[in-house]
Design a protein around this motif. Structure first.
Motif, PDB file in Angstrom:
ATOM      1  N   VAL A 519       0.838  -1.194   0.000  1.00  0.00           N
ATOM      2  CA  VAL A 519       0.000   0.000   0.000  1.00  0.00           C
ATOM      3  C   VAL A 519       0.875   1.247   0.000  1.00  0.00           C
ATOM      4  O   VAL A 519       0.620   2.217  -0.723  1.00  0.00           O
ATOM      5  CB  VAL A 519      -0.945  -0.016   1.221  1.00  0.00           C
ATOM      6  N   LEU A 520       1.922   1.190   0.792  1.00  0.00           N
ATOM      7  CA  LEU A 520       2.828   2.331   0.872  1.00  0.00           C
ATOM      8  C   LEU A 520       3.431   2.628  -0.502  1.00  0.00           C
ATOM      9  O   LEU A 520       3.455   3.776  -0.958  1.00  0.00           O
ATOM     10  CB  LEU A 520       3.935   2.029   1.886  1.00  0.00           C
ATOM     11  N   ILE A 521       3.906   1.592  -1.138  1.00  0.00           N
ATOM     12  CA  ILE A 521       4.491   1.754  -2.464  1.00  0.00           C
ATOM     13  C   ILE A 521       3.472   2.369  -3.418  1.00  0.00           C
ATOM     14  O   ILE A 521       3.768   3.277  -4.193  1.00  0.00           O
ATOM     15  CB  ILE A 521       4.967   0.392  -3.012  1.00  0.00           C
ATOM     16  N   PHE A 522       2.269   1.835  -3.326  1.00  0.00           N
ATOM     17  CA  PHE A 522       1.237   2.342  -4.220  1.00  0.00           C
ATOM     18  C   PHE A 522       1.021   3.841  -4.012  1.00  0.00           C
ATOM     19  O   PHE A 522       0.965   4.619  -4.968  1.00  0.00           O
ATOM     20  CB  PHE A 522      -0.073   1.583  -3.988  1.00  0.00           C
ATOM     21  N   CYS A 523       0.934   4.246  -2.767  1.00  0.00           N
ATOM     22  CA  CYS A 523       0.684   5.658  -2.479  1.00  0.00           C
ATOM     23  C   CYS A 523       1.835   6.521  -2.976  1.00  0.00           C
ATOM     24  O   CYS A 523       1.632   7.557  -3.621  1.00  0.00           O
ATOM     25  CB  CYS A 523       0.496   5.873  -0.979  1.00  0.00           C
ATOM     26  N   LEU A 524       3.044   6.073  -2.674  1.00  0.00           N
ATOM     27  CA  LEU A 524       4.197   6.858  -3.078  1.00  0.00           C
ATOM     28  C   LEU A 524       4.274   6.960  -4.591  1.00  0.00           C
ATOM     29  O   LEU A 524       4.526   8.032  -5.147  1.00  0.00           O
ATOM     30  CB  LEU A 524       5.477   6.222  -2.539  1.00  0.00           C
ATOM     31  N   HIS A 525       4.012   5.864  -5.234  1.00  0.00           N
ATOM     32  CA  HIS A 525       4.102   5.847  -6.677  1.00  0.00           C
ATOM     33  C   HIS A 525       3.065   6.768  -7.292  1.00  0.00           C
ATOM     34  O   HIS A 525       3.347   7.552  -8.203  1.00  0.00           O
ATOM     35  CB  HIS A 525       3.920   4.406  -7.167  1.00  0.00           C
ATOM     36  N   SER A 526       1.863   6.670  -6.752  1.00  0.00           N
ATOM     37  CA  SER A 526       0.804   7.543  -7.256  1.00  0.00           C
ATOM     38  C   SER A 526       1.185   9.010  -7.048  1.00  0.00           C
ATOM     39  O   SER A 526       0.984   9.860  -7.907  1.00  0.00           O
ATOM     40  CB  SER A 526      -0.507   7.279  -6.523  1.00  0.00           C
ATOM     41  N   TYR A 527       1.773   9.229  -5.916  1.00  0.00           N
ATOM     42  CA  TYR A 527       2.146  10.601  -5.582  1.00  0.00           C
ATOM     43  C   TYR A 527       3.209  11.123  -6.548  1.00  0.00           C
ATOM     44  O   TYR A 527       3.123  12.237  -7.047  1.00  0.00           O
ATOM     45  CB  TYR A 527       2.649  10.629  -4.151  1.00  0.00           C
ATOM     46  N   ILE A 528       4.163  10.280  -6.806  1.00  0.00           N
ATOM     47  CA  ILE A 528       5.246  10.701  -7.704  1.00  0.00           C
ATOM     48  C   ILE A 528       4.714  10.964  -9.102  1.00  0.00           C
ATOM     49  O   ILE A 528       5.013  11.987  -9.722  1.00  0.00           O
ATOM     50  CB  ILE A 528       6.354   9.644  -7.737  1.00  0.00           C
ATOM     51  N   LYS A 672      16.515   9.534  -7.324  1.00  0.00           N
ATOM     52  CA  LYS A 672      16.830   8.139  -7.052  1.00  0.00           C
ATOM     53  C   LYS A 672      15.619   7.455  -6.414  1.00  0.00           C
ATOM     54  O   LYS A 672      15.210   6.359  -6.793  1.00  0.00           O
ATOM     55  CB  LYS A 672      18.031   8.063  -6.109  1.00  0.00           C
ATOM     56  N   ALA A 673      15.042   8.155  -5.482  1.00  0.00           N
ATOM     57  CA  ALA A 673      13.929   7.561  -4.740  1.00  0.00           C
ATOM     58  C   ALA A 673      12.785   7.185  -5.662  1.00  0.00           C
ATOM     59  O   ALA A 673      12.233   6.087  -5.571  1.00  0.00           O
ATOM     60  CB  ALA A 673      13.437   8.538  -3.682  1.00  0.00           C
ATOM     61  N   SER A 674      12.473   8.089  -6.530  1.00  0.00           N
ATOM     62  CA  SER A 674      11.322   7.790  -7.381  1.00  0.00           C
ATOM     63  C   SER A 674      11.633   6.627  -8.313  1.00  0.00           C
ATOM     64  O   SER A 674      10.754   5.850  -8.666  1.00  0.00           O
ATOM     65  CB  SER A 674      10.914   9.016  -8.177  1.00  0.00           C
ATOM     66  N   LYS A 675      12.897   6.495  -8.658  1.00  0.00           N
ATOM     67  CA  LYS A 675      13.267   5.332  -9.462  1.00  0.00           C
ATOM     68  C   LYS A 675      13.034   4.043  -8.678  1.00  0.00           C
ATOM     69  O   LYS A 675      12.454   3.070  -9.171  1.00  0.00           O
ATOM     70  CB  LYS A 675      14.747   5.425  -9.857  1.00  0.00           C
ATOM     71  N   ILE A 676      13.467   4.071  -7.460  1.00  0.00           N
ATOM     72  CA  ILE A 676      13.290   2.871  -6.625  1.00  0.00           C
ATOM     73  C   ILE A 676      11.811   2.548  -6.487  1.00  0.00           C
ATOM     74  O   ILE A 676      11.370   1.413  -6.661  1.00  0.00           O
ATOM     75  CB  ILE A 676      13.894   3.107  -5.221  1.00  0.00           C
ATOM     76  N   ILE A 677      11.083   3.604  -6.207  1.00  0.00           N
ATOM     77  CA  ILE A 677       9.649   3.388  -6.016  1.00  0.00           C
ATOM     78  C   ILE A 677       9.031   2.807  -7.269  1.00  0.00           C
ATOM     79  O   ILE A 677       8.252   1.854  -7.222  1.00  0.00           O
ATOM     80  CB  ILE A 677       8.969   4.710  -5.638  1.00  0.00           C
ATOM     81  N   LYS A 678       9.425   3.346  -8.364  1.00  0.00           N
ATOM     82  CA  LYS A 678       8.856   2.844  -9.615  1.00  0.00           C
ATOM     83  C   LYS A 678       9.217   1.380  -9.825  1.00  0.00           C
ATOM     84  O   LYS A 678       8.391   0.556 -10.238  1.00  0.00           O
ATOM     85  CB  LYS A 678       9.365   3.675 -10.794  1.00  0.00           C
ATOM     86  N   LEU A 679      10.454   1.076  -9.521  1.00  0.00           N
ATOM     87  CA  LEU A 679      10.882  -0.312  -9.715  1.00  0.00           C
ATOM     88  C   LEU A 679      10.072  -1.256  -8.838  1.00  0.00           C
ATOM     89  O   LEU A 679       9.559  -2.282  -9.300  1.00  0.00           O
ATOM     90  CB  LEU A 679      12.375  -0.442  -9.377  1.00  0.00           C
ATOM     91  N   ILE A 680       9.958  -0.895  -7.582  1.00  0.00           N
ATOM     92  CA  ILE A 680       9.239  -1.781  -6.671  1.00  0.00           C
ATOM     93  C   ILE A 680       7.778  -1.868  -7.077  1.00  0.00           C
ATOM     94  O   ILE A 680       7.165  -2.937  -7.072  1.00  0.00           O
ATOM     95  CB  ILE A 680       9.368  -1.290  -5.220  1.00  0.00           C
ATOM     96  N   SER A 681       7.269  -0.722  -7.452  1.00  0.00           N
ATOM     97  CA  SER A 681       5.871  -0.707  -7.867  1.00  0.00           C
ATOM     98  C   SER A 681       5.655  -1.614  -9.068  1.00  0.00           C
ATOM     99  O   SER A 681       4.669  -2.347  -9.156  1.00  0.00           O
ATOM    100  CB  SER A 681       5.471   0.725  -8.193  1.00  0.00           C
ATOM    101  N   ASP A 682       6.607  -1.556  -9.992  1.00  0.00           N
ATOM    102  CA  ASP A 682       6.516  -2.457 -11.136  1.00  0.00           C
ATOM    103  C   ASP A 682       6.497  -3.902 -10.679  1.00  0.00           C
ATOM    104  O   ASP A 682       5.725  -4.722 -11.170  1.00  0.00           O
ATOM    105  CB  ASP A 682       7.716  -2.256 -12.064  1.00  0.00           C
ATOM    106  N   ALA A 683       7.364  -4.177  -9.744  1.00  0.00           N
ATOM    107  CA  ALA A 683       7.444  -5.558  -9.266  1.00  0.00           C
ATOM    108  C   ALA A 683       6.124  -5.991  -8.653  1.00  0.00           C
ATOM    109  O   ALA A 683       5.650  -7.096  -8.862  1.00  0.00           O
ATOM    110  CB  ALA A 683       8.567  -5.682  -8.243  1.00  0.00           C
ATOM    111  N   PHE A 684       5.527  -5.090  -7.897  1.00  0.00           N
ATOM    112  CA  PHE A 684       4.284  -5.453  -7.224  1.00  0.00           C
ATOM    113  C   PHE A 684       3.114  -5.551  -8.182  1.00  0.00           C
ATOM    114  O   PHE A 684       2.150  -6.254  -7.932  1.00  0.00           O
ATOM    115  CB  PHE A 684       3.953  -4.442  -6.122  1.00  0.00           C
TER     116      PHE A 684
END
Lengths: 978, 142
Positions: A519-528, A672-684
């Motif tokens: 859920v956290l990843i989702f929120c962050l990703h949406s935010y970005i 960098k952070a948004s890249k990480i978030i995107k990557l994890i989000s992709d994974a999820f």
């Protein structure tokens, strides 16, 4: 010296306790029985060694009594049993034999010693002694005993003493089972006894054939005429019941049999006054002759009589009969549905259960909604056991064949949610499985699934019920996996992190934490994404961003990701940090969760909720809630907590930074952070699908990998590596304190930033003392028992009306057999090619039975084999002619079987299947013709070869049965059937 | 097999007669009898006499203080087994004259003999009372 011995034995005899004394003594011991018994056993141990046969046998008698009724071991006395068995006095011998049949089994060593004794007694002129030996043999016979004593049994099979002969007949069953070759010797005499005019003999022999036929019915087809004669002539209900059972088993092998047999069976059904016989007729018709319309109708009339009887026994049997007939003749159940439903509230749980099974048999695509509704209401007022039976059968019926009968999955998912809230519900595992399974298989149901999961998660009362924990795990998983359908992910997070989750077992808690991560990843990703789209000055970019997101999230048609709409709506506004209280929201939503039932729709955030503040709040909230868990003793919880916290550490700095700069230095080199978030989000967002049951089998074993069959030596290997103490792991994170220090947010509680590398015991003690501090400081502090009582049943339906309701509804939905008129079309349900089909391979024990039936076939068709193999016997024309008929006959039945096979693989005749395996390579050539008939013939030949082989092996018995030509008199089935 | 075992158990759950037609160890028997007694004795008169247990059925009937429990295969005719129980009781009644629990306790052997005449190898072989009792009376005289 000799005088001394005898006088002591007289003393023993005089003062020995008899069995009666023992029983009386036992009756007086209200307490301390065990002391009394052990004293008695002590006496017995002494007495049984006595040289006086009377003392010895009395001791054994007492011991048998204690063994039989007080579970005392008597294996130590096995040798004394043998001694007493060989006593010359009948009364002693009797005790010995009784003790032997009570205590001997295949592994008793002294069994070897009794063969001669048994042989002697079997040949005795005293028929009671013979009877004792036969009785004993029927209980303890081993392959060796059976082999050695077969000749004696064979002789007794035709003795003139009825009393002995009937027992010899019964013993044959056990002998055949232990020593199949005995069939060759004894079978003809057994068949002869079928012609006996003596009712006792007939009863015994029919009983034996009934048992034999249950193992391999096909072999006994040639005896059908005999059985038919008994069926028509016999007046003995016991015998008739057995014969009916035999016909029920023969019927599938010979379709023409039914035509002849059905009429007499119906006659019996109409005429008999005995309920047992009538019921057997019913059972025979519905299980084996269900194609005969008139017979089935008659049977259903009789079943009806049973159903409305006052006797609970008849009621129960009537219901059982209905459930046998249900798959083929559902109308029979529908005709009696009022009665069936009436017994749903019977006081006998067994009757209720049968009735429930029948109700479930009536369920179809068109009425599943209504029936489930009423049953669920019914379960609310049932006792816990029956309530779970109801829930279990609903779950089982609805999920059958990958949810075959479900059309409206939204309804079904909300039913699952509702079932979880039933107070007695213990079907957590099954509901858990189905929630997850549905999520993976049915895309369209995901929004509703998430809604149901949310409803379960935000209800803090549910956390206290251990039976629901599995369901909550599923709900948590769903909320993480399908978070994109959520209206308000923050609220989900709130639910996942609520303090009462401490009541969950670690395994479930780990799921909660992992879902929180998602859920956290989702929120962050949406935010970005949102901030990117705002900062970008070109509308094209926005569109790009939107489509990218849509793709990633694997969204379905129609349901657009609203996170993308939101930014466009609020673009002009910029950021507007609001202090929204999510707790309030969650409670409000919790209240009206039942209201917005039907409308699942696309989740639409009415306003932009991914604001700077909300994100920061979210992150803080996660940190706050998970901080204490870094000291968890459970590896899974600990590990996942660490993951999520480390991730936060990783991104926190940049997120803040980026937000501060917002609106100013937009061009932004990608962070960098948004890249990480995107990557994890992709994974999820990688979709999870169902996995075929057989998937693992398809993975080839790598070459050179040798798997050990036996892992015994594992222990020795493992002994070197002691499993580490759990507190080695649970020291929390030594680095955690530092990391917190690094973070620029001073929100952590003091306790958390304390160095946590103390001894665990101290830590836990400390936590116990300052327990309150460890709970999140906000509103969530309300822990304890002041939650509303869990699962308050909401009874909208007046319970008394349930039965009538169900009747009414079944009348509506079943009588008018209209097609269901669903507004929605059934969504796609992902099925796997074979994995989902439960392969029903009814494996029967084939080894021994096959030997018996092989021998039986050989004996029954024996003369034919001889003419077939050796043509040197021209005189036997009639038999070869018969053989021809026989063949056609069998072919047809085989054909029929195979037709049946295509529909129901279960019914495959195991012996024929086995025969097919037996065809040797040489014979396989012929098989190319592809005709079943030929194949069958081959089998026959193979059987013959095999049998002649066996004959060679057992020459002696073969020779001895040669003079008996019973087989030639055995009527062959075609004459009877044509 | 047909009949797997025959038990007579009193109201207090004490076994008064146990006859098995397949070999079970003491522990298996103890467990089985315990389970069955718990299951059957709790049932009321208004409930049916059939209980499914493990992979077979139990048909039982109560006479005064004694329960007669018969474990049978699934395709056995329940009503016939009830009749069999009744026949057994009638036979004992004829022999002992107004049979009661004590008769069976003190003449366990005779009860076993009657059963042996009636059931062999799990099959019911004899259903005539006089045929069952004749050999027993002969043996008594001998």
């Amino acid at each position: 010296m000799a005088g001394g011995v005898s006088s002591s034995s007289i003393m023993e005899t005089l003062f020995q306790r008899t069995l009666e004394d023992l029983i009386k003594g036992l009756r007086l011991q209200l307490i301390g029985e065990s002391a009394f018994v052990s004293k008695a056993i002590e006496e017995i141990r002494r007495e049984v060694k006595s040289t006086d046969p009377h003392t010895k046998s009395t001791a054994l008698q007492k011991l048998s009594y204690l063994a039989s009724l007080h579970f005392h071991d008597m294996s130590w006395a096995a040798f004394h049993v043998v001694e007493v068995m060989s006593s010359s006095r009948f009364s002693h011998k009797r005790i010995g034999y009784h003790a032997a049949s009570l205590s001997f089994h295949d592994d008793t060593p002294v069994l070897l010693l009794i063969t001669n004794q048994l042989r002697k007694d079997l040949a005795s002129t005293n028929e009671f002694e013979v009877s004792l030996a036969l009785e004993c043999l029927s209980r303890i016979s081993t392959p060796d005993l059976a082999r050695d004593l077969t000749p004696e049994i064979f002789t007794l099979l035709s003795t003139t003493k009825i009393f002995v002969r009937k027992k010899a007949i019964s013993v044959v069953l056990r002998v055949f089972a232990k020593y199949p070759d005995a069939v060759r010797l004894c079978f003809k005499r057994l068949v002869e006894n079928l012609d006996s005019s003596d009712p006792q003999i007939l009863a015994a022999v029919v009983g034996v054939f009934c048992e034999l036929a249950s193992q391999d019915p096909g072999s006994y087809l040639p005896l059908a005429p005999e059985f038919y004669r008994i069926l028509v002539d016999s007046k003995n209900n016991w015998v008739l019941i057995k014969v009916l059972k035999i016909f029920a088993k023969l019927a599938p092998f010979e379709p023409r049999l039914a035509k002849r047999v059905v009429e007499p069976i119906c006659d019996h059904m109409r005429r008999t006054g005995a309920k047992s016989l009538m019921f057997e007729c019913i059972r025979t018709v519905i299980s084996s002759f269900s194609e005969y319309e008139s017979a089935v109708k008659l049977a259903v009339v009789k079943i009806r009589e049973l159903l409305v009887d006052d006797d609970p026994n008849l009621k129960y049997l009537g219901l059982q009969a209905l459930s046998v007939i249900a798959p083929k003749h559902l109308w029979a159940v529908l005709e009696n549905k009022e009665v069936v439903i009436k017994w749903l509230s019977d006081e006998d749980p067994n009757i209720k259960l049968e009735s429930l099974r029948l109700v479930m048999a009536m369920v179809s695509e068109s009425n599943v909604v209504e029936i489930s509704r009423v049953l669920v209401n019914y379960s609310l007022k049932s006792d816990p056991g029956f309530c779970n039976e109801i829930l279990g059968s609903i779950l089982c019926t609805c999920s059958r064949n990958v949810y075959e009968i479900i059309v409206d999955f939204d309804w079904y998912v909300s039913l699952l949610g509702e079932m979880s809230r039933i107070p007695h519900c213990q079907k957590g595992d099954e509901i858990e499985n189905q929630l997850i399974d549905l999520g993976m298989r049915v895309k369209d149901v995901r929004p509703e699934l998430l809604r149901v999961a949310r409803g379960l998660l935000i209800d803090p009362a549910l956390l206290g019920n251990p039976f629901l924990h599995r369901i909550l795990a599923a709900a948590a998983w769903v909320s993480g996996e399908y978070v994109e359908f959520s209206r308000n992910p923050f609220e989900l997070m709130e639910a996942l992190l609520q303090p009462r989750t401490s009541l969950l077992p670690p395994s479930v808690r780990a799921v909660y934490i992992h879902s929180a991560f998602k859920v956290l990843i989702f929120c962050l990703h949406s935010y970005i994404l949102q901030s990117e789209s705002i900062t970008s000055s070109f509308p094209d970019n926005l569109v790009l961003g939107v489509s990218e997101l849509v793709l990633k999230k694997n969204m379905l048609e129609g349901s657009e990701l609203t996170t993308c709409e939101a930014p466009s709506a609020h673009r002009s506004e910029g950021f507007n940090p609001r202090n929204q209280s999510y707790e309030d929201l969650s409670i409000k939503n919790g209240g009206d969760r039942t209201i917005n039932h039907g409308q699942t729709s696309t989740p639409a955030f009415s306003e932009n909720i991914f604001t700077y503040d909300s994100i920061i709040n979210l992150i803080n909230q996660v940190e706050l809630a998970l901080g204490p868990l870094t000291g968890s003793h459970d590896a899974e919880v600990f590990e996942r907590t660490r993951h999520i916290l480390c991730f936060i550490e990783l991104i926190k700095g940049e997120i803040t930074e980026c937000l501060v700069q917002k609106g100013k230095t937009l061009e932004s080199e990608e962070m960098k952070a948004s890249k990480i978030i995107k990557l994890i989000s992709d994974a999820f967002s990688e979709e999870l699908g169902p996995v075929s049951v057989s998937a693992q089998q398809r993975v080839p074993i790598p070459e050179g990998l040798l798997l050990k069959e036996n892992l015994d030596d594992l222990e020795t290997i493992c002994a070197d590596f002691q499993v580490p103490e759990s507190n080695l792991f649970s020291l929390g994170s030594p680095y955690y304190g530092e990391e917190v220090g690094v973070s620029s947010f001073g929100l952590q509680d003091k306790e958390e930033s304390e160095p946590s590398n103390e001894a665990t015991s101290l830590l836990t003690e400390h936590r116990k003392l300052h327990g309150l501090y460890y709970l999140a400081s906000e509103k969530n502090e309300i822990v304890g028992n002041d939650y509303p009582p869990a699962n308050e049943p909401k009874l909208q339906v007046n319970p008394n009306n349930d039965t009538e309701d169900l009747v009414k509804l079944t009348v509506q939905s079943l009588a008018t057999n209209k097609k269901p008129n669903h507004a929605k079309t059934r969504p796609v349900v992902v099925k796997l090619d074979e994995g989902d089909l439960v392969t029903v391979t009814a494996k029967r024990p084939e080894t021994k039975d096959d030997l018996v039936s092989g021998a039986v076939r050989e004996v029954l068709l024996g003369s034919d084999t001889r003419t077939a193999t050796s043509q040197s016997n021209p005189s036997d024309k009639s038999s070869s002619k018969r053989k021809g008929k026989e063949k056609i006959n069998v072919d047809r039945s085989e054909l029929k079987e195979n037709l049946g096979d295509s529909e129901k693989p279960k019914h495959e005749n195991p012996s024929s299947r086995k025969n097919k395996h037996r065809i040797s390579g040489k014979e396989r050539r012929h098989k190319s013709a592809g005709k079943i008939g030929e194949e069958r013939e081959e089998n026959g030949q193979k059987g013959m070869q095999k049998s002649s082989h066996r004959h060679a092996r057992h020459k002696a018995p073969h020779r001895s049965d040669a003079p008996l030509n019973v087989v030639s008199q055995t009527p062959v089935i075609p004459d009877f059937l044509l | 097999m047909g009949i797997r075992f025959i038990l007579m158990v009193n109201k207090q759950g004490q076994t008064r007669l146990a006859q098995y037609y397949e070999y079970l160890t003491l522990e298996e028997r103890r467990a089985l009898e315990g389970e069955i007694v718990r299951k059957c004795l709790a049932r009321t008169e208004q409930q049916c006499s059939f209980v499914e247990h493990r992979n077979y059925k139990i048909v039982y009937r109560r006479y005064a203080s004694l329960f007669f429990l018969v474990g049978v295969d699934n395709d056995e005719n329940e009503l016939a087994i009830l009749e069999f129980i009744h026949l057994l009781v009638e036979t004992m009644d004829r022999h002992f004259g107004n049979v009661c629990e004590l008769d069976i306790m003190f003449h366990l052997e005779k009860a076993h003999f009657m059963l042996e005449e009636m059931v062999m190898n799990g099959c019911i072989v004899e259903t005539s009372k006089s045929n069952i009792l004749t050999p027993i009376q002969l043996m008594e005289k001998a």
